[in-house]
Structures are given as structure tokens and as C-alpha cells.
Design an enzyme around this catalytic site. Sequence first.
Site, PDB file in Angstrom:
ATOM      1  N   ARG A  88       0.839  -1.202   0.000  1.00 58.85           N
ATOM      2  CA  ARG A  88       0.000   0.000   0.000  1.00 58.85           C
ATOM      3  C   ARG A  88       0.875   1.254   0.000  1.00 58.85           C
ATOM      4  O   ARG A  88       2.099   1.165   0.119  1.00 58.85           O
ATOM      5  CB  ARG A  88      -0.962  -0.031   1.199  1.00 58.85           C
ATOM      6  CG  ARG A  88      -0.209  -0.376   2.471  1.00 58.85           C
ATOM      7  CD  ARG A  88      -0.685   0.274   3.688  1.00 58.85           C
ATOM      8  NE  ARG A  88      -0.693   1.704   3.618  1.00 58.85           N
ATOM      9  CZ  ARG A  88       0.380   2.485   3.823  1.00 58.85           C
ATOM     10  NH1 ARG A  88       1.569   1.978   4.075  1.00 58.85           N
ATOM     11  NH2 ARG A  88       0.267   3.787   3.766  1.00 58.85           N
ATOM     12  N   GLY A  89       0.185   2.427  -0.084  1.00 56.17           N
ATOM     13  CA  GLY A  89       0.920   3.687  -0.212  1.00 56.17           C
ATOM     14  C   GLY A  89       1.161   3.901  -1.703  1.00 56.17           C
ATOM     15  O   GLY A  89       1.688   3.003  -2.388  1.00 56.17           O
ATOM     16  N   ALA A  90       0.767   5.071  -2.203  1.00 57.70           N
ATOM     17  CA  ALA A  90       0.756   5.273  -3.655  1.00 57.70           C
ATOM     18  C   ALA A  90       2.084   4.901  -4.343  1.00 57.70           C
ATOM     19  O   ALA A  90       2.086   4.140  -5.318  1.00 57.70           O
ATOM     20  CB  ALA A  90       0.346   6.713  -3.967  1.00 57.70           C
TER      21      ALA A  90
ATOM     22  N   ARG B 169      -6.625  -0.361  -7.674  1.00 61.34           N
ATOM     23  CA  ARG B 169      -6.989   0.774  -6.796  1.00 61.34           C
ATOM     24  C   ARG B 169      -7.047   2.027  -7.675  1.00 61.34           C
ATOM     25  O   ARG B 169      -6.060   2.364  -8.327  1.00 61.34           O
ATOM     26  CB  ARG B 169      -5.977   0.953  -5.663  1.00 61.34           C
ATOM     27  CG  ARG B 169      -5.993  -0.208  -4.671  1.00 61.34           C
ATOM     28  CD  ARG B 169      -5.294   0.144  -3.380  1.00 61.34           C
ATOM     29  NE  ARG B 169      -6.110   0.967  -2.506  1.00 61.34           N
ATOM     30  CZ  ARG B 169      -5.654   1.508  -1.371  1.00 61.34           C
ATOM     31  NH1 ARG B 169      -4.401   1.335  -1.016  1.00 61.34           N
ATOM     32  NH2 ARG B 169      -6.448   2.240  -0.606  1.00 61.34           N
TER      33      ARG B 169
ATOM     34  N   GLN C  40      -3.727   2.511   9.617  1.00 65.36           N
ATOM     35  CA  GLN C  40      -2.358   2.605   9.096  1.00 65.36           C
ATOM     36  C   GLN C  40      -1.461   3.402  10.057  1.00 65.36           C
ATOM     37  O   GLN C  40      -0.267   3.139  10.153  1.00 65.36           O
ATOM     38  CB  GLN C  40      -2.347   3.279   7.715  1.00 65.36           C
ATOM     39  CG  GLN C  40      -2.899   2.426   6.594  1.00 65.36           C
ATOM     40  CD  GLN C  40      -4.376   2.676   6.366  1.00 65.36           C
ATOM     41  OE1 GLN C  40      -5.107   3.021   7.282  1.00 65.36           O
ATOM     42  NE2 GLN C  40      -4.820   2.490   5.139  1.00 65.36           N
TER      43      GLN C  40
ATOM     44  N   ASP D 208      -2.264  10.750  -2.205  1.00 65.79           N
ATOM     45  CA  ASP D 208      -2.495   9.660  -3.153  1.00 65.79           C
ATOM     46  C   ASP D 208      -2.523  10.177  -4.577  1.00 65.79           C
ATOM     47  O   ASP D 208      -2.110   9.503  -5.515  1.00 65.79           O
ATOM     48  CB  ASP D 208      -3.817   8.957  -2.833  1.00 65.79           C
ATOM     49  CG  ASP D 208      -3.550   7.517  -2.489  1.00 65.79           C
ATOM     50  OD1 ASP D 208      -2.881   7.287  -1.477  1.00 65.79           O
ATOM     51  OD2 ASP D 208      -3.968   6.642  -3.273  1.00 65.79           O
TER      52      ASP D 208
ATOM     53  N   ASN E 188      -6.038  12.560  -0.319  1.00 62.63           N
ATOM     54  CA  ASN E 188      -5.254  11.685   0.559  1.00 62.63           C
ATOM     55  C   ASN E 188      -6.212  10.963   1.512  1.00 62.63           C
ATOM     56  O   ASN E 188      -7.428  11.188   1.486  1.00 62.63           O
ATOM     57  CB  ASN E 188      -4.207  12.500   1.327  1.00 62.63           C
ATOM     58  CG  ASN E 188      -3.244  11.597   2.071  1.00 62.63           C
ATOM     59  OD1 ASN E 188      -2.642  10.691   1.476  1.00 62.63           O
ATOM     60  ND2 ASN E 188      -3.106  11.793   3.374  1.00 62.63           N
ATOM     61  N   LYS E 189      -5.644  10.112   2.338  1.00 62.87           N
ATOM     62  CA  LYS E 189      -6.432   9.260   3.236  1.00 62.87           C
ATOM     63  C   LYS E 189      -7.558  10.028   3.910  1.00 62.87           C
ATOM     64  O   LYS E 189      -7.365  11.146   4.388  1.00 62.87           O
ATOM     65  CB  LYS E 189      -5.481   8.666   4.280  1.00 62.87           C
ATOM     66  CG  LYS E 189      -6.113   7.744   5.296  1.00 62.87           C
ATOM     67  CD  LYS E 189      -6.858   6.582   4.680  1.00 62.87           C
ATOM     68  CE  LYS E 189      -5.986   5.699   3.806  1.00 62.87           C
ATOM     69  NZ  LYS E 189      -6.780   4.778   2.951  1.00 62.87           N
TER      70      LYS E 189
HETATM   71  O1  MRU Z   1      -4.947   3.228   1.630  1.00 61.31           O
HETATM   72  P1  MRU Z   1      -3.471   3.459   1.747  1.00 61.31           P
HETATM   73  O2  MRU Z   1      -2.892   2.934   3.018  1.00 61.31           O
HETATM   74  O3  MRU Z   1      -2.722   2.981   0.526  1.00 61.31           O
HETATM   75  O4  MRU Z   1      -3.349   5.057   1.783  1.00 61.31           O
HETATM   76  C1  MRU Z   1      -2.083   5.637   1.774  1.00 61.31           C
HETATM   77  C2  MRU Z   1      -2.114   7.115   1.875  1.00 61.31           C
HETATM   78  O5  MRU Z   1      -3.157   7.718   1.972  1.00 61.31           O
HETATM   79  C3  MRU Z   1      -0.806   7.805   1.801  1.00 61.31           C
HETATM   80  O6  MRU Z   1      -0.853   9.020   2.497  1.00 61.31           O
HETATM   81  C4  MRU Z   1      -0.457   8.108   0.335  1.00 61.31           C
HETATM   82  O7  MRU Z   1      -0.593   6.986  -0.478  1.00 61.31           O
HETATM   83  C5  MRU Z   1       0.939   8.620   0.241  1.00 61.31           C
HETATM   84  S1  MRU Z   1       2.156   7.416   0.652  1.00 61.31           S
HETATM   85  C6  MRU Z   1       3.668   8.182   0.432  1.00 61.31           C
END
Ligand code: MRU
Length: 359
Positions: free
Chosen positions: A46-48, A89, A196, A237, A247-248
Amino acid sequence: MIDKLEYTNKHELIFLDQSLLPLKEKYLKTKNYKDIVEAIKALRIRGAPLIGIAAAYGVVMGVHHYNTENRKNFQIHFYKVIESFRNSRPTARNLFYALERMTKVFEENLEAEFNDLEDLLLREADAIFDEDVEMCNRIGVNGADLLGEKSTVLTHCNAGELATGGIGTALGIIYTAKKQGKDVLVYADETRPLLQGARLTTYELGANGIEHDLIIDSMAANLMKEQQIDCVIIGADRIASNGDVVNKVGSYSLAVNCAFHKIPFYVAAPGTTIDFDTETGDKIEIEERDADEITQVRGEKITGSNVNVMNPAFDLVPNNLVTAIVTEYKVHYPPYNFGRLKQMFQSYIQTLPSRNDDD
Ligand code: MRU
């Protein structure tokens, strides 16, 4: 540095299953690209930025383990692999960026020998990984300038080592500031519903020796009121070309609270997260996730049946609430116009413009 993902010379991907952290540090190994698609959907990866890197290797794997001498079938298969990653995703810009690069290499080398094409694809995936490591380092240096000798930073979700190829974006700034001798205390939002912040950010801040306190998401406003937060730094994201940030989920309420309490709200992200072709954030698709993530805790139902649920994974922070965006290029301030960075990404030139160039 935490080992989160490695592509081996046997064309298999070994990756840390982040859905089990921190209780289990379990590595999974696969030669099947479909397992990578599943891992991305299930947030094992996970994480973009890390999603983009994994998908790039997934494409190489999908090509390597497909046996055919028939060019037409090979092409059909390639696009099928790309499509399954595209559908994993929808919000993470880095995923689509990586798939666009892999497709470009494929289309430019359609006539090449199978082995040569595969090598080129692997080289591209390695480059996407290496560049992300470098971008994180540069974001760290650029962003560390925003922190004083002693700072208290609130962060949301996990935008650290676990979310990228390198040291992270938001957390990369904190690691770099710490290395420079600055004193940083981090408040980590737990980040409902998949935690997370509680599971991953505390895990990696601990591993990196950063002082931190875990808080529940709804405590942030009160901490701000009590003047215990110098700034908020989050990752992204996807960022629209006008600086709107997705973002999240929970990022928007943090930004509103920052504006109310006059606290800087910073976003840290590489150019690979910016969607230069999308002008405003309202055009960005926000992933809606399964209701079970809210109605269940560790597999056990905590609500009655027939409860309607809204579970968007992300929300939109309008650019007027974003104090600055830190990229590998520089710290951008409003009005957001990613000028040279945009030119560079649109032409796939992988050398950074000088910071003195106009924006
Ligand atoms: O759903 P996730 O855990 O993949 O969400 C991640 C985020 O929202 C992060 O802030 C984003 O991807 C940036 S990671 C450098």
C-alpha cells in the site's frame, strides 16, 4: 531501512504483508502477477508510490511467466495484465504513472525479441523503484527546511518507508530533520478504519528512533487548540494540477482544523503523485471500499445487520487549505503551478530541473 519489497532474479516478488503489521512480520513470495493485484487490493502492499513500484514488477512478472511464440497473443496478454493492475486501486496516481511507463516501453519495442523486451521492462521497473528512492531523499531535504530546531508534527495514515521505495514522503521529512540534529516529536493519527497510523506509522517511527505518541483521529483538533502542534505533514495519493490534494480520509478535517487554528498544513509527495492532466481535485476518483472494513473488527461483526455504510478511502483537501506542497523539486507555495516539474513529467524526462528555474 525496512525491507518491504524485492524482485528476485527468479522473477518472483517477495513483499512484506503490511495488512498483518505490526503483530506479524510476514513476507509473501509469488511468481503470479495476480497475487500482486490481490495484494494491492487487500492493502498488503500500500501507499501510492509502493503500489506503483509493485505494479511495475507485476507487469514484468506477468510477461515473463507467459509462454507463447505468438506476438498477437503476447500483446493481448500484456494489455490484460495492465488492465488488471489499473483496476486494483483507482486513486493512487503513482500506479497509473508506473503502468503508463511500462506500456510506453512495451509499445516502443514491439518488434524486439521476447527476452530483450522483458529485459527492457525489468529495467524500467528498476528505474521506477530507484527514482522513487531518490525522490524521497530530495523531499526529505526540501521539507526538513520547514521544521524548526524543535518541532511537533502531526501526521495521518502512513506516508513513510512502508508506503514508498525509499524513506517516505511525510515521514521522510521527519527522518531527514532528525538526521540534521533537529528535535521532532510526532503525533500519529490512528487513521480509521484500517489503522495505518496505529499499526504502521508507530511501527516504523519506533524502528527509526523517532519520539512519537499515538492519538485517536478525533483528538487532533483539541491538540491544536492547546497549541501542541507546530504543523501537520501528510502524504498524498493524487494531487490535481491546481494543487488540490486527495489523501487518506480524514485529511480534509485536519486541513480545516489547521486553518481554524492557524497551523501550517503541508503535503509531501513526488511528481509521480501529481496528476498534471487533471485540473481540479473534484475530477479525481475516490476509491470506495468494502463496508466490512467498518462493520467488522478483526473479522467480528460489531454492528447489527443491514447497516448502511459509507467507506471512502480518501478525501479531498482543496488547495486553499494547503500551506505548501513539498516535492523532490522544491517547496511549492500557492497559487500552485507545477511549471517545470509538469513539463518534465509530461515528456518523461527523468532529470530534475534546477531549483532556480521558474515555476
Ligand atoms: O490506503 P493506503 O494505506 O494505501 O493510503 C495511503 C495514503 O493515503 C498515503 O498518504 C499516500 O498513499 C501517500 S504514501 C507516500
